[in-house]
Design an enzyme around this catalytic site. Structure first.
Site, PDB file in Angstrom:
ATOM      1  CB  CYS A 189     -17.386  56.261 -13.620  1.00  0.00           C
ATOM      2  SG  CYS A 189     -17.460  55.673 -15.290  1.00  0.00           S
ATOM      3  NE  ARG A 208     -14.355  53.933 -17.728  1.00  0.00           N
ATOM      4  CZ  ARG A 208     -14.444  55.136 -18.271  1.00  0.00           C
ATOM      5  NH1 ARG A 208     -15.352  55.980 -17.866  1.00  0.00           N
ATOM      6  NH2 ARG A 208     -13.603  55.507 -19.214  1.00  0.00           N
ATOM      7  CE  LYS A 227     -14.544  63.177 -23.514  1.00  0.00           C
ATOM      8  NZ  LYS A 227     -13.990  62.066 -22.704  1.00  0.00           N
ATOM      9  CG  ASN A 228     -11.760  60.432 -25.194  1.00  0.00           C
ATOM     10  OD1 ASN A 228     -11.890  61.184 -24.216  1.00  0.00           O
ATOM     11  ND2 ASN A 228     -12.664  59.521 -25.510  1.00  0.00           N
ATOM     12  NE  ARG A 254     -16.749  64.483 -17.618  1.00  0.00           N
ATOM     13  CZ  ARG A 254     -16.555  63.210 -17.351  1.00  0.00           C
ATOM     14  NH1 ARG A 254     -17.526  62.494 -16.838  1.00  0.00           N
ATOM     15  NH2 ARG A 254     -15.403  62.651 -17.600  1.00  0.00           N
TER      16      ARG A 254
HETATM   17  N1  EPU Z   1     -10.219  47.730 -18.427  1.00  0.00           N
HETATM   18  C1  EPU Z   1      -9.794  46.852 -17.449  1.00  0.00           C
HETATM   19  N2  EPU Z   1      -8.592  47.081 -16.825  1.00  0.00           N
HETATM   20  C2  EPU Z   1      -7.821  48.154 -17.130  1.00  0.00           C
HETATM   21  C3  EPU Z   1      -8.247  49.050 -18.121  1.00  0.00           C
HETATM   22  C4  EPU Z   1      -9.457  48.813 -18.751  1.00  0.00           C
HETATM   23  O1  EPU Z   1     -10.488  45.888 -17.142  1.00  0.00           O
HETATM   24  O2  EPU Z   1      -6.745  48.290 -16.527  1.00  0.00           O
HETATM   25  C5  EPU Z   1     -11.491  47.493 -19.132  1.00  0.00           C
HETATM   26  C6  EPU Z   1     -12.543  48.577 -18.891  1.00  0.00           C
HETATM   27  O3  EPU Z   1     -13.239  48.365 -17.682  1.00  0.00           O
HETATM   28  C7  EPU Z   1     -13.411  48.481 -20.118  1.00  0.00           C
HETATM   29  C8  EPU Z   1     -12.388  48.087 -21.209  1.00  0.00           C
HETATM   30  O4  EPU Z   1     -11.261  47.581 -20.525  1.00  0.00           O
HETATM   31  O5  EPU Z   1     -14.318  47.438 -19.973  1.00  0.00           O
HETATM   32  C9  EPU Z   1     -11.955  49.219 -22.101  1.00  0.00           C
HETATM   33  O6  EPU Z   1     -11.648  50.361 -21.312  1.00  0.00           O
HETATM   34  P1  EPU Z   1     -10.530  51.407 -21.703  1.00  0.00           P
HETATM   35  O7  EPU Z   1      -9.455  51.346 -20.682  1.00  0.00           O
HETATM   36  O8  EPU Z   1     -10.142  51.270 -23.115  1.00  0.00           O
HETATM   37  O9  EPU Z   1     -11.309  52.786 -21.489  1.00  0.00           O
HETATM   38  P2  EPU Z   1     -10.645  54.132 -20.991  1.00  0.00           P
HETATM   39  O10 EPU Z   1      -9.275  54.218 -21.492  1.00  0.00           O
HETATM   40  O11 EPU Z   1     -10.911  54.308 -19.543  1.00  0.00           O
HETATM   41  C10 EPU Z   1     -11.305  55.532 -23.116  1.00  0.00           C
HETATM   42  C11 EPU Z   1     -12.088  56.774 -23.400  1.00  0.00           C
HETATM   43  C12 EPU Z   1     -13.573  56.504 -23.191  1.00  0.00           C
HETATM   44  C13 EPU Z   1     -13.991  55.376 -24.134  1.00  0.00           C
HETATM   45  C14 EPU Z   1     -13.120  54.134 -23.886  1.00  0.00           C
HETATM   46  C15 EPU Z   1     -13.391  52.991 -24.842  1.00  0.00           C
HETATM   47  C16 EPU Z   1     -10.478  58.478 -22.834  1.00  0.00           C
HETATM   48  C17 EPU Z   1     -10.079  59.587 -21.938  1.00  0.00           C
HETATM   49  N3  EPU Z   1     -11.619  57.831 -22.533  1.00  0.00           N
HETATM   50  O12 EPU Z   1     -11.561  55.191 -21.754  1.00  0.00           O
HETATM   51  O13 EPU Z   1     -14.264  57.690 -23.536  1.00  0.00           O
HETATM   52  O14 EPU Z   1     -15.337  55.042 -23.937  1.00  0.00           O
HETATM   53  O15 EPU Z   1     -11.719  54.493 -23.992  1.00  0.00           O
HETATM   54  O16 EPU Z   1     -13.182  53.402 -26.139  1.00  0.00           O
HETATM   55  O17 EPU Z   1      -9.797  58.201 -23.809  1.00  0.00           O
HETATM   56  C18 EPU Z   1     -16.082  59.201 -23.525  1.00  0.00           C
HETATM   57  O18 EPU Z   1     -15.391  59.979 -24.204  1.00  0.00           O
HETATM   58  O19 EPU Z   1     -17.312  59.394 -23.344  1.00  0.00           O
HETATM   59  C19 EPU Z   1     -15.467  58.030 -22.922  1.00  0.00           C
HETATM   60  C20 EPU Z   1     -16.017  57.359 -21.908  1.00  0.00           C
END
Ligand code: EPU
Length: 418
Positions: free
Chosen positions: A117, A122, A22-23, A397
């Site tokens: 969320c 996030r 998915k990701n 999802r």
């Molecule tokens: N963060 C910030 N600022 C930003 C971006 C992130 O503070 O601009 C923080 C987030 O709040 C969090 C940390 O950095 O505390 C890591 O978040 P990240 O941005 O890496 O998460 P994401 O890209 O939103 C993806 C996956 C998630 C997975 C996370 C961590 C996708 C579509 N989603 O989310 O997947 O948990 O990385 O590995 O790639 C899931 O599949 O169930 C899922 C939630």
């Protein structure tokens, strides 16, 4: 609304085919906005989130065809509609990954801010910081972020944390920027590496994807491609726990062990036998389940997306386990539900202590997060009697027909239509 009903007590034996990640799929489908022509993606998982991405791409002016094999034809500049509306972004935060490609290819984008969320606040500040460093003008109003730049310029960006989608957005933006972009403290997830591969197939010059420093030499134009999406390491990990919990013997067909090092290490620490075979990864449970200590971290550390599932395993261990959730501040929503099934779990801030060896008993349960919902299905596999997992749309999802895949290895699981 549909529910998943699980009758506990079966030992799982057999093969489970693992679908596309998915990701990986979500940013890859968004990357189809970049070239001047239709790209084809194979091994696309049939998930609600993928359907949402398809809907969003259509809204932006793309032609989108197919299911497991998806062909995406991006619009010409004249026909593109450069807005990702709140109605779609609120149902899937990952919609934000269209921001980088839209600005890079069309010079402008208006995307609803995702907001918080269930699992945490996030923010997207790192995505925006990177685009600003590349020369974009950013304006926030009425819950939307407007980003504009005729042609982005390469820049050196040091991320405050290795954000996965943030890194992906910036890689896609940089692929069509003028000059060299360096992303430091980059996310090292296999899904980021897969995106680097796709961008290179399109004609971009990306090095270091999958490491902490990614360098992208921007080019003037990108070409359409064909690509097969990598297997889903989290889906594979979830079924690995099903095998371990039920003392079963399951081949995770097509799973790639090199993407699952941290998961495999903890499965072994918990007493399972994990072997890598030509067809995938085999997980055998048996004997005592041992207590585990887990701290979630960015890749290659232990993934937050497997935390809830390992917690269920810990409830069945001989002794006390400890889990620390370091990525998201509110990712223990499965705990009260597991407690209702008889688990003995104490949470203090980011730390959960799980006293193992408890007998779980089936109950009606629900969670507001995908992986938490998956953990409740797993708990149902070893609970006495019947477990009903409500709010199935969270499972849909991220898991393609979880009930059929589990039934295929002997679990008593069915979906009851509302
Ligand atoms: N963060 C910030 N600022 C930003 C971006 C992130 O503070 O601009 C923080 C987030 O709040 C969090 C940390 O950095 O505390 C890591 O978040 P990240 O941005 O890496 O998460 P994401 O890209 O939103 C993806 C996956 C998630 C997975 C996370 C961590 C996708 C579509 N989603 O989310 O997947 O948990 O990385 O590995 O790639 C899931 O599949 O169930 C899922 C939630």
């Amino acid at each position: 609304m549909d529910k998943i009903v699980v009758e506990g007590g079966s030992r799982l034996v057999g093969d489970i085919p693992i679908g596309g990640a998915k990701n990986a799929a979500l940013p890859l489908l968004a990357s189809a906005l970049l070239p001047n022509g239709p790209s084809t993606f194979k091994n696309v998982p049939l998930l609600q989130d993928v359907a949402t991405m398809g809907k969003l791409l259509r809204q932006l002016g793309c032609e989108v065809d197919g299911k497991h094999t998806m062909v995406i034809h991006p619009p010409t500049a004249k026909k593109a509609k450069l807005e990702a509306p709140y109605e779609l972004v609120k149902t899937m935060r990952a919609s934000i990954v269209v921001l980088g490609p839209l600005v890079a290819r069309y010079g402008r984008a208006r995307v609803s801010q995702p907001g918080g969320c269930a699992i945490g606040t996030r923010p997207i500040d790192q995505h925006l910081k990177g685009l600003a460093a590349m020369g974009a003008k950013i304006h926030l109003d009425h819950g939307y972020v407007d980003v504009e730049c005729k042609r982005l310029k390469g820049a050196t960006i040091v991320l405050d944390m290795p954000t996965v989608t943030g890194c992906e957005n910036l890689m896609m933006a940089a692929a069509l920027a003028k000059g060299r972009t360096v992303i430091e403290n980059a996310a090292r997830e296999p899904e980021v590496e897969d995106l680097g591969l796709v961008l290179n197939k399109m004609g971009a010059k990306v090095t270091g994807a999958g490491t902490a420093i990614i360098t992208i030499e921007g080019v003037d134009e990108l070409q359409p491609i064909e690509h097969t999406i990598i297997p889903d390491r989290i889906e594979a990990g979830t079924f690995a726990i099903a095998a371990a919990l039920t003392r079963g013997d399951v081949l995770l067909q097509g799973a790639r062990a090199e993407h699952m090092d941290a998961i495999i290490a903890k499965l072994r620490a918990a007493g399972s036998t994990v072997t890598v075979e030509a067809g995938g990864v085999r997980v055998r449970g048996g004997g005592d389940i041992l207590p585990i200590d887990i701290t979630t971290q960015p890749h290659p550390g232990f993934p937050t997306d497997m935390q809830a599932q390992f917690m269920v395993l810990a409830t069945q261990a001989k002794g006390q386990s400890m889990i620390r959730e370091m990525i998201f501040e509110n990712r223990y929503m499965h705990v009260p539900e597991l407690s209702r099934m008889g688990a003995d779990i104490h949470v203090d801030g980011r730390t959960a202590i799980i006293r193992g060896g408890t007998k779980l008993s089936g109950a009606a349960v629900m969670a507001t997060d995908l992986r938490a919902s998956a953990s409740l299905v797993l708990a149902g596999l070893v609970a006495s009697g019947k477990t009903e997992v409500l709010r199935v749309y969270h499972l849909d999802r991220g898991y393609e027909t979880i009930e059929k895949k589990l039934r295929g290895v002997g679990a008593k699981v069915k979906r009851v239509k509302a």
